[in-house]
Design a protein around this motif. Structure first.
Motif, PDB file in Angstrom:
ATOM      1  N   ALA A 115       0.826  -1.209   0.000  1.00  0.00           N
ATOM      2  CA  ALA A 115       0.000   0.000   0.000  1.00  0.00           C
ATOM      3  C   ALA A 115       0.859   1.257   0.000  1.00  0.00           C
ATOM      4  N   VAL A 116       1.908   1.253   0.792  1.00  0.00           N
ATOM      5  CA  VAL A 116       2.780   2.428   0.860  1.00  0.00           C
ATOM      6  C   VAL A 116       3.521   2.629  -0.461  1.00  0.00           C
ATOM      7  N   ILE A 117       4.053   1.539  -1.015  1.00  0.00           N
ATOM      8  CA  ILE A 117       4.767   1.657  -2.289  1.00  0.00           C
ATOM      9  C   ILE A 117       3.817   2.090  -3.401  1.00  0.00           C
ATOM     10  N   GLY A 118       2.614   1.532  -3.405  1.00  0.00           N
ATOM     11  CA  GLY A 118       1.626   1.953  -4.407  1.00  0.00           C
ATOM     12  C   GLY A 118       1.273   3.425  -4.276  1.00  0.00           C
ATOM     13  N   ALA A 119       1.047   3.878  -3.045  1.00  0.00           N
ATOM     14  CA  ALA A 119       0.729   5.295  -2.830  1.00  0.00           C
ATOM     15  C   ALA A 119       1.919   6.172  -3.211  1.00  0.00           C
ATOM     16  N   LEU A 120       3.113   5.716  -2.917  1.00  0.00           N
ATOM     17  CA  LEU A 120       4.328   6.458  -3.259  1.00  0.00           C
ATOM     18  C   LEU A 120       4.467   6.599  -4.773  1.00  0.00           C
ATOM     19  N   LEU A 121       4.247   5.533  -5.501  1.00  0.00           N
ATOM     20  CA  LEU A 121       4.367   5.579  -6.960  1.00  0.00           C
ATOM     21  C   LEU A 121       3.296   6.467  -7.583  1.00  0.00           C
ATOM     22  N   VAL A 122       2.068   6.290  -7.150  1.00  0.00           N
ATOM     23  CA  VAL A 122       0.967   7.088  -7.690  1.00  0.00           C
ATOM     24  C   VAL A 122       1.148   8.559  -7.317  1.00  0.00           C
ATOM     25  N   GLY A 123       1.554   8.815  -6.076  1.00  0.00           N
ATOM     26  CA  GLY A 123       1.760  10.185  -5.618  1.00  0.00           C
ATOM     27  C   GLY A 123       2.932  10.861  -6.299  1.00  0.00           C
ATOM     28  N   ALA A 124       4.016  10.113  -6.531  1.00  0.00           N
ATOM     29  CA  ALA A 124       5.181  10.697  -7.206  1.00  0.00           C
ATOM     30  C   ALA A 124       4.835  11.091  -8.635  1.00  0.00           C
ATOM     31  N   ARG A 125       4.070  10.261  -9.286  1.00  0.00           N
ATOM     32  CA  ARG A 125       3.649  10.600 -10.663  1.00  0.00           C
ATOM     33  C   ARG A 125       2.779  11.856 -10.653  1.00  0.00           C
ATOM     34  N   ALA A 126       1.858  11.926  -9.694  1.00  0.00           N
ATOM     35  CA  ALA A 126       0.996  13.110  -9.614  1.00  0.00           C
ATOM     36  C   ALA A 126       1.800  14.363  -9.278  1.00  0.00           C
ATOM     37  N   MET A 127       2.806  14.245  -8.426  1.00  0.00           N
ATOM     38  CA  MET A 127       3.678  15.392  -8.111  1.00  0.00           C
ATOM     39  C   MET A 127       4.461  15.823  -9.340  1.00  0.00           C
ATOM     40  N   ARG A 128       4.987  14.862 -10.080  1.00  0.00           N
ATOM     41  CA  ARG A 128       5.758  15.165 -11.290  1.00  0.00           C
ATOM     42  C   ARG A 128       4.887  15.893 -12.310  1.00  0.00           C
ATOM     43  N   ASP A 129       3.630  15.481 -12.384  1.00  0.00           N
ATOM     44  CA  ASP A 129       2.711  16.113 -13.337  1.00  0.00           C
ATOM     45  C   ASP A 129       2.169  17.436 -12.823  1.00  0.00           C
ATOM     46  N   GLY A 130       2.475  17.795 -11.563  1.00  0.00           N
ATOM     47  CA  GLY A 130       2.006  19.042 -10.987  1.00  0.00           C
ATOM     48  C   GLY A 130       0.594  18.971 -10.426  1.00  0.00           C
ATOM     49  N   ASP A 131       0.056  17.775 -10.278  1.00  0.00           N
ATOM     50  CA  ASP A 131      -1.307  17.604  -9.770  1.00  0.00           C
ATOM     51  C   ASP A 131      -1.372  17.472  -8.253  1.00  0.00           C
ATOM     52  N   LEU A 132      -0.232  17.391  -7.592  1.00  0.00           N
ATOM     53  CA  LEU A 132      -0.210  17.130  -6.158  1.00  0.00           C
ATOM     54  C   LEU A 132       0.947  17.892  -5.530  1.00  0.00           C
ATOM     55  N   GLY A 133       0.659  18.575  -4.429  1.00  0.00           N
ATOM     56  CA  GLY A 133       1.692  19.320  -3.706  1.00  0.00           C
ATOM     57  C   GLY A 133       2.384  18.449  -2.671  1.00  0.00           C
ATOM     58  N   GLY A 134       3.432  18.989  -2.069  1.00  0.00           N
ATOM     59  CA  GLY A 134       4.234  18.262  -1.089  1.00  0.00           C
ATOM     60  C   GLY A 134       3.456  17.781   0.120  1.00  0.00           C
ATOM     61  N   PRO A 135       2.694  18.664   0.799  1.00  0.00           N
ATOM     62  CA  PRO A 135       1.934  18.192   1.980  1.00  0.00           C
ATOM     63  C   PRO A 135       0.878  17.136   1.635  1.00  0.00           C
ATOM     64  N   ALA A 136       0.228  17.300   0.500  1.00  0.00           N
ATOM     65  CA  ALA A 136      -0.777  16.317   0.088  1.00  0.00           C
ATOM     66  C   ALA A 136      -0.095  14.986  -0.245  1.00  0.00           C
TER      67      ALA A 136
END
Length: 188
Positions: A115-136
């Motif tokens: 779950a953590v690795i999945g959230a990390l991968l999905v979140g990193a992609r969203a951060m790279r695309d600019g869809d997600l900020g650091g705190p989120a």
């Protein structure tokens, strides 16, 4: 636990839907699949523990009660060897039960890690695309830890359920046994 899990999944979906799906999938695995598998493994192992313990205790009592006669007859060593064999069976049964609990704990840790690795991968992609900020991003990655912490006890509970069922059945059997001596009629 259910409220925490549902609330965390809802927060995760609100922040990043893909992370919410990862969390929901891992929560279902941790809450349903892992405990069911653990209970099945523990049940198979636990079925043999109680009869083995009972046979061992019975044999110990018989050897203790008849030790003098067994020694005179020259059978004490044979009885002690049989007792050692029963002891080995009890230990083997208990090791199998412990192994089932260990497998459940390992699977619970694996679901947390996935779950953590999945959230990390999905979140990193969203951060790279600019869809997600650091705190989120931090919230999305840390929520699986919180959810799985709440769910982590389910595997160990599932491992103990078969033993509880066996114990409950023995209690019911004792309670259903008629009294060997009936109460005398009350004098008037």
């Amino acid at each position: 636990t259910l409220a925490v899990t549902v609330g965390a999944v809802a927060v995760s979906v609100a922040i990043l839907p893909a992370a919410g799906l990862v969390l929901a999938g891992s929560a279902v695995a941790a809450a349903l699949v892992v405990p069911a598998l653990t209970a099945r493994l523990a049940s198979a192992a636990q079925r043999q523990v109680a009869p083995d313990r009972s046979a061992y205790r019975q044999q110990v009592l018989e050897v203790l009660d008849g030790a003098a006669a067994l020694a005179v007859d020259g059978r004490l060593d044979d009885e002690l060897d049989a007792l050692d064999q029963l002891d080995a069976r009890v230990r083997t049964s208990e090791v199998r039960t412990a192994a089932a609990a260990g497998v459940g704990s390992a699977l619970a840790v694996l679901t947390t890690g996935a779950a953590v690795i999945g959230a990390l991968l999905v979140g990193a992609r969203a951060m790279r695309d600019g869809d997600l900020g650091g705190p989120a991003f931090a919230v999305v990655v840390l929520l699986p830890f919180a959810v799985h912490e709440a769910l982590s006890a389910m595997a160990s509970v599932a491992a103990t359920l078969p033993a509880l069922r066996v114990s409950a059945a023995r209690v019911v059997e004792v309670l259903d046994t008629p009294d060997p001596v009936s109460d005398p009629a009350v004098a008037r």
